[in-house]
Motif scaffolding. Structure first.
Motif, PDB file in Angstrom:
ATOM      1  N   THR A   1       9.846  -1.090 -13.117  1.00  0.00           N
ATOM      2  CA  THR A   1      10.436  -1.435 -11.932  1.00  0.00           C
ATOM      3  C   THR A   1      10.630  -3.062 -11.910  1.00  0.00           C
ATOM      4  O   THR A   1       9.930  -3.788 -12.359  1.00  0.00           O
ATOM      5  CB  THR A   1       9.570  -1.234 -10.816  1.00  0.00           C
ATOM      6  N   VAL A   2      12.047  -3.319 -11.715  1.00  0.00           N
ATOM      7  CA  VAL A   2      12.552  -4.760 -11.785  1.00  0.00           C
ATOM      8  C   VAL A   2      13.238  -5.065 -10.481  1.00  0.00           C
ATOM      9  O   VAL A   2      14.134  -4.245  -9.904  1.00  0.00           O
ATOM     10  CB  VAL A   2      13.658  -4.994 -12.889  1.00  0.00           C
ATOM     11  N   THR A   3      12.503  -5.929  -9.700  1.00  0.00           N
ATOM     12  CA  THR A   3      13.099  -6.345  -8.387  1.00  0.00           C
ATOM     13  C   THR A   3      13.637  -7.541  -8.360  1.00  0.00           C
ATOM     14  O   THR A   3      13.424  -8.344  -9.263  1.00  0.00           O
ATOM     15  CB  THR A   3      12.103  -6.087  -7.139  1.00  0.00           C
ATOM     16  N   ARG A   4      14.176  -7.982  -7.242  1.00  0.00           N
ATOM     17  CA  ARG A   4      15.054  -9.433  -7.263  1.00  0.00           C
ATOM     18  C   ARG A   4      15.026 -10.058  -5.794  1.00  0.00           C
ATOM     19  O   ARG A   4      14.944  -9.221  -4.924  1.00  0.00           O
ATOM     20  CB  ARG A   4      16.201  -9.414  -8.131  1.00  0.00           C
ATOM     21  N   PHE A   5      14.824 -11.183  -5.577  1.00  0.00           N
ATOM     22  CA  PHE A   5      15.197 -11.852  -4.452  1.00  0.00           C
ATOM     23  C   PHE A   5      16.486 -12.820  -4.674  1.00  0.00           C
ATOM     24  O   PHE A   5      16.447 -13.651  -5.581  1.00  0.00           O
ATOM     25  CB  PHE A   5      13.843 -12.863  -3.704  1.00  0.00           C
ATOM     26  N   ALA A   6      17.427 -12.748  -3.702  1.00  0.00           N
ATOM     27  CA  ALA A   6      18.773 -13.241  -4.042  1.00  0.00           C
ATOM     28  C   ALA A   6      19.212 -14.002  -3.079  1.00  0.00           C
ATOM     29  O   ALA A   6      20.411 -13.571  -2.376  1.00  0.00           O
ATOM     30  CB  ALA A   6      19.845 -12.423  -4.679  1.00  0.00           C
ATOM     31  N   PRO A   7      18.549 -15.205  -2.568  1.00  0.00           N
ATOM     32  CA  PRO A   7      19.469 -15.958  -1.398  1.00  0.00           C
ATOM     33  C   PRO A   7      20.355 -16.737  -1.587  1.00  0.00           C
ATOM     34  O   PRO A   7      20.749 -17.128  -2.877  1.00  0.00           O
ATOM     35  CB  PRO A   7      17.774 -16.780  -0.993  1.00  0.00           C
ATOM     36  N   SER A   8      21.315 -16.993  -0.663  1.00  0.00           N
ATOM     37  CA  SER A   8      22.353 -17.931  -0.572  1.00  0.00           C
ATOM     38  C   SER A   8      21.789 -19.234  -0.356  1.00  0.00           C
ATOM     39  O   SER A   8      21.232 -19.400   0.699  1.00  0.00           O
ATOM     40  CB  SER A   8      23.580 -17.389   0.012  1.00  0.00           C
TER      41      SER A   8
ATOM     42  N   LEU B   1      14.339 -14.211  -9.491  1.00  0.00           N
ATOM     43  CA  LEU B   1      14.884 -14.850  -8.576  1.00  0.00           C
ATOM     44  C   LEU B   1      16.388 -15.196  -8.849  1.00  0.00           C
ATOM     45  O   LEU B   1      16.801 -15.551 -10.206  1.00  0.00           O
ATOM     46  CB  LEU B   1      14.052 -16.092  -8.579  1.00  0.00           C
ATOM     47  N   ARG B   2      17.439 -15.129  -8.053  1.00  0.00           N
ATOM     48  CA  ARG B   2      18.608 -15.291  -8.315  1.00  0.00           C
ATOM     49  C   ARG B   2      19.155 -16.243  -7.051  1.00  0.00           C
ATOM     50  O   ARG B   2      19.061 -15.985  -5.967  1.00  0.00           O
ATOM     51  CB  ARG B   2      19.479 -13.918  -8.638  1.00  0.00           C
ATOM     52  N   ILE B   3      20.020 -17.180  -7.447  1.00  0.00           N
ATOM     53  CA  ILE B   3      20.619 -18.042  -6.240  1.00  0.00           C
ATOM     54  C   ILE B   3      22.036 -17.549  -6.346  1.00  0.00           C
ATOM     55  O   ILE B   3      22.934 -17.825  -7.245  1.00  0.00           O
ATOM     56  CB  ILE B   3      20.708 -19.331  -6.541  1.00  0.00           C
ATOM     57  N   GLU B   4      22.581 -17.200  -5.119  1.00  0.00           N
ATOM     58  CA  GLU B   4      23.956 -16.275  -4.970  1.00  0.00           C
ATOM     59  C   GLU B   4      24.741 -17.777  -4.234  1.00  0.00           C
ATOM     60  O   GLU B   4      24.880 -17.750  -3.088  1.00  0.00           O
ATOM     61  CB  GLU B   4      23.837 -15.359  -3.904  1.00  0.00           C
ATOM     62  N   ASP B   5      25.141 -18.530  -5.099  1.00  0.00           N
ATOM     63  CA  ASP B   5      25.960 -19.752  -4.612  1.00  0.00           C
ATOM     64  C   ASP B   5      27.507 -19.676  -4.885  1.00  0.00           C
ATOM     65  O   ASP B   5      27.920 -20.969  -5.364  1.00  0.00           O
ATOM     66  CB  ASP B   5      25.309 -21.271  -5.341  1.00  0.00           C
ATOM     67  N   ILE B   6      27.914 -18.555  -4.823  1.00  0.00           N
ATOM     68  CA  ILE B   6      29.618 -18.729  -5.288  1.00  0.00           C
ATOM     69  C   ILE B   6      30.511 -19.375  -4.067  1.00  0.00           C
ATOM     70  O   ILE B   6      31.420 -20.052  -4.702  1.00  0.00           O
ATOM     71  CB  ILE B   6      29.915 -17.288  -5.274  1.00  0.00           C
ATOM     72  N   ASP B   7      29.901 -19.444  -3.206  1.00  0.00           N
ATOM     73  CA  ASP B   7      30.684 -20.209  -1.883  1.00  0.00           C
ATOM     74  C   ASP B   7      30.621 -21.762  -2.002  1.00  0.00           C
ATOM     75  O   ASP B   7      29.478 -22.047  -1.863  1.00  0.00           O
ATOM     76  CB  ASP B   7      30.442 -19.618  -0.673  1.00  0.00           C
ATOM     77  N   PRO B   8      31.417 -22.365  -2.660  1.00  0.00           N
ATOM     78  CA  PRO B   8      31.300 -23.813  -2.735  1.00  0.00           C
ATOM     79  C   PRO B   8      31.185 -24.776  -1.544  1.00  0.00           C
ATOM     80  O   PRO B   8      30.705 -25.897  -1.394  1.00  0.00           O
ATOM     81  CB  PRO B   8      32.432 -24.532  -3.569  1.00  0.00           C
TER      82      PRO B   8
ATOM     83  N   VAL C   1      21.684 -18.648 -11.700  1.00  0.00           N
ATOM     84  CA  VAL C   1      22.467 -19.211 -10.780  1.00  0.00           C
ATOM     85  C   VAL C   1      23.875 -18.839 -10.858  1.00  0.00           C
ATOM     86  O   VAL C   1      24.554 -18.988 -11.813  1.00  0.00           O
ATOM     87  CB  VAL C   1      22.397 -20.843 -10.960  1.00  0.00           C
ATOM     88  N   GLN C   2      24.489 -18.055  -9.722  1.00  0.00           N
ATOM     89  CA  GLN C   2      25.734 -17.394  -9.838  1.00  0.00           C
ATOM     90  C   GLN C   2      26.724 -18.502 -10.235  1.00  0.00           C
ATOM     91  O   GLN C   2      27.656 -18.052 -11.231  1.00  0.00           O
ATOM     92  CB  GLN C   2      25.969 -16.765  -8.493  1.00  0.00           C
ATOM     93  N   SER C   3      26.902 -19.785  -9.791  1.00  0.00           N
ATOM     94  CA  SER C   3      27.916 -20.376 -10.100  1.00  0.00           C
ATOM     95  C   SER C   3      28.045 -20.965 -11.208  1.00  0.00           C
ATOM     96  O   SER C   3      29.005 -21.614 -12.124  1.00  0.00           O
ATOM     97  CB  SER C   3      27.808 -22.002  -9.241  1.00  0.00           C
ATOM     98  N   GLU C   4      26.904 -20.645 -12.264  1.00  0.00           N
ATOM     99  CA  GLU C   4      26.860 -20.987 -13.633  1.00  0.00           C
ATOM    100  C   GLU C   4      27.375 -19.958 -14.614  1.00  0.00           C
ATOM    101  O   GLU C   4      27.583 -20.049 -15.755  1.00  0.00           O
ATOM    102  CB  GLU C   4      25.300 -21.550 -14.080  1.00  0.00           C
ATOM    103  N   HIS C   5      27.816 -18.737 -13.931  1.00  0.00           N
ATOM    104  CA  HIS C   5      28.219 -17.666 -14.593  1.00  0.00           C
ATOM    105  C   HIS C   5      29.672 -16.914 -14.177  1.00  0.00           C
ATOM    106  O   HIS C   5      29.858 -15.924 -14.331  1.00  0.00           O
ATOM    107  CB  HIS C   5      27.165 -16.502 -14.473  1.00  0.00           C
ATOM    108  N   LEU C   6      30.672 -17.692 -13.898  1.00  0.00           N
ATOM    109  CA  LEU C   6      31.922 -17.529 -13.417  1.00  0.00           C
ATOM    110  C   LEU C   6      32.353 -16.541 -14.315  1.00  0.00           C
ATOM    111  O   LEU C   6      33.231 -15.770 -13.966  1.00  0.00           O
ATOM    112  CB  LEU C   6      32.569 -18.857 -12.933  1.00  0.00           C
ATOM    113  N   PRO C   7      32.483 -16.917 -15.648  1.00  0.00           N
ATOM    114  CA  PRO C   7      32.971 -15.954 -16.701  1.00  0.00           C
ATOM    115  C   PRO C   7      32.449 -14.675 -16.736  1.00  0.00           C
ATOM    116  O   PRO C   7      33.447 -13.807 -17.002  1.00  0.00           O
ATOM    117  CB  PRO C   7      32.853 -16.582 -17.995  1.00  0.00           C
ATOM    118  N   ASP C   8      31.389 -14.360 -16.273  1.00  0.00           N
ATOM    119  CA  ASP C   8      30.905 -12.889 -16.157  1.00  0.00           C
ATOM    120  C   ASP C   8      31.663 -12.261 -15.045  1.00  0.00           C
ATOM    121  O   ASP C   8      32.398 -10.983 -15.198  1.00  0.00           O
ATOM    122  CB  ASP C   8      29.532 -12.773 -15.878  1.00  0.00           C
TER     123      ASP C   8
END
Length: 285
Positions: free
Chosen positions: A5-12, A41-48, A76-83
């Motif tokens: 099982t893999v879970t995640r917490f992904a706040p903005s 842990l994932r940081i959803e920071d796409i909105d600049p 960190v989502q903003s570091e993976h825009l090419p994806d």
């Protein structure tokens, strides 16, 4: 529950964490740890505009103070825009995206002319104005530098996806999906290079998340996420949507309503164990 099982917490990072975030993080962390799995842990920071680095630092600080650890590096989502750009290109190659040049005012006028305002889970449904543009006009507008968003052609997507779509909700069984109620949803804009719906679906697949734990207000979004997973050939995780935490006034805890932050509770003298108990107690209440 399987050991994989893999879970995640992904706040903005648009503010400091509050008790609602603490409950969500604790739930995912416990389910992963009790199963011998992994908690990400994932940081959803796409909105600049709304996301700020100091809030990212605050999230890490708050989680460490609560006693929560995570596996592997923080994504960190903003570091993976090419994806996300590559995912948009795949959908475009399937002829499932189209450029939309409409402003909010344009859409409001179009809806007013129709005489009714249908709504979906994300708000007012787009009437499809730019879907009807010819290829030449689209190309001319893009060449002229006119800003545009990328919308999913929902009708075309549904024709391509296997049906019926469904997902497994822990405690409720298999639920049927109705992504059509989102209409031609925006998947990218000039100011935000990829939408929440696209990014979260891409990241869950990339990171091998097998159980998505999140608040009940995101339950409707699962229909759209399952559509994207199906179109792109990504394995569907299981889902567990927990109730929203409410304050003493009966309203949901949110940043917008200035819910007490974990930092404020800490400054008021509450320890990690007490705050964890508050989060869990509020959820039961």
């Amino acid at each position: 529950m399987a050991a994989t099982t893999v879970t995640r917490f992904a706040p903005s990072p648009t503010g400091r964490l509050h008790l609602g975030h603490a409950h969500s993080a604790l739930l995912g962390w416990r389910l992963a740890r009790e199963s011998g799995g992994r908690f990400l842990l994932r940081i959803e920071d796409i909105d600049p505009v709304r996301c700020r680095p100091e809030f990212t630092a605050g999230i890490l600080e708050d989680l460490a103070w609560l006693g929560l650890d995570w596996d592997g590096p923080v994504r960190v989502q903003s570091e993976h825009l090419p994806d996300y750009r590559a995912t948009l290109e795949r959908l475009s190659g399937m002829e499932l995206l189209y450029p939309c040049f409409c402003t909010r005012a344009d859409i409001a006028r179009e809806v007013a002319a129709i005489g009714h305002a249908p709504h979906g889970p994300d708000g007012l449904l787009y009437p499809g104005t730019c879907r009807r543009l010819g290829a030449t006009e689209r190309a001319e507008r893009i060449a002229a530098g006119q800003p545009y968003a990328l919308r999913l052609d929902m009708a075309a997507a549904l024709r391509r996806a296997p049906r019926p779509l469904s997902f497994l909700e822990v405690g409720r069984g298999r639920l049927r999906c109705d992504p059509a109620r989102f209409g031609d949803v925006v998947l990218a804009r000039k100011d935000i290079p990829a939408s929440y719906h696209l990014c979260v679906t891409r990241d869950d697949a990339l990171q091998g998340v097998s159980l998505v734990t999140r608040a009940a207000d995101l339950l409707p979004a699962t229909d759209l996420h399952r559509l994207l997973q199906s179109l792109l050939g990504w394995k569907a995780p299981r889902y567990r949507h927990h109730p929203l935490l409410l304050g003493a006034d009966g309203r949901r805890l949110s940043k917008r309503d200035n819910a007490p932050t974990l930092a404020a509770l800490r400054e008021a003298g509450h320890g990690p164990a007490a705050v964890r108990a508050m989060a869990e107690g509020a959820a039961r209440g």
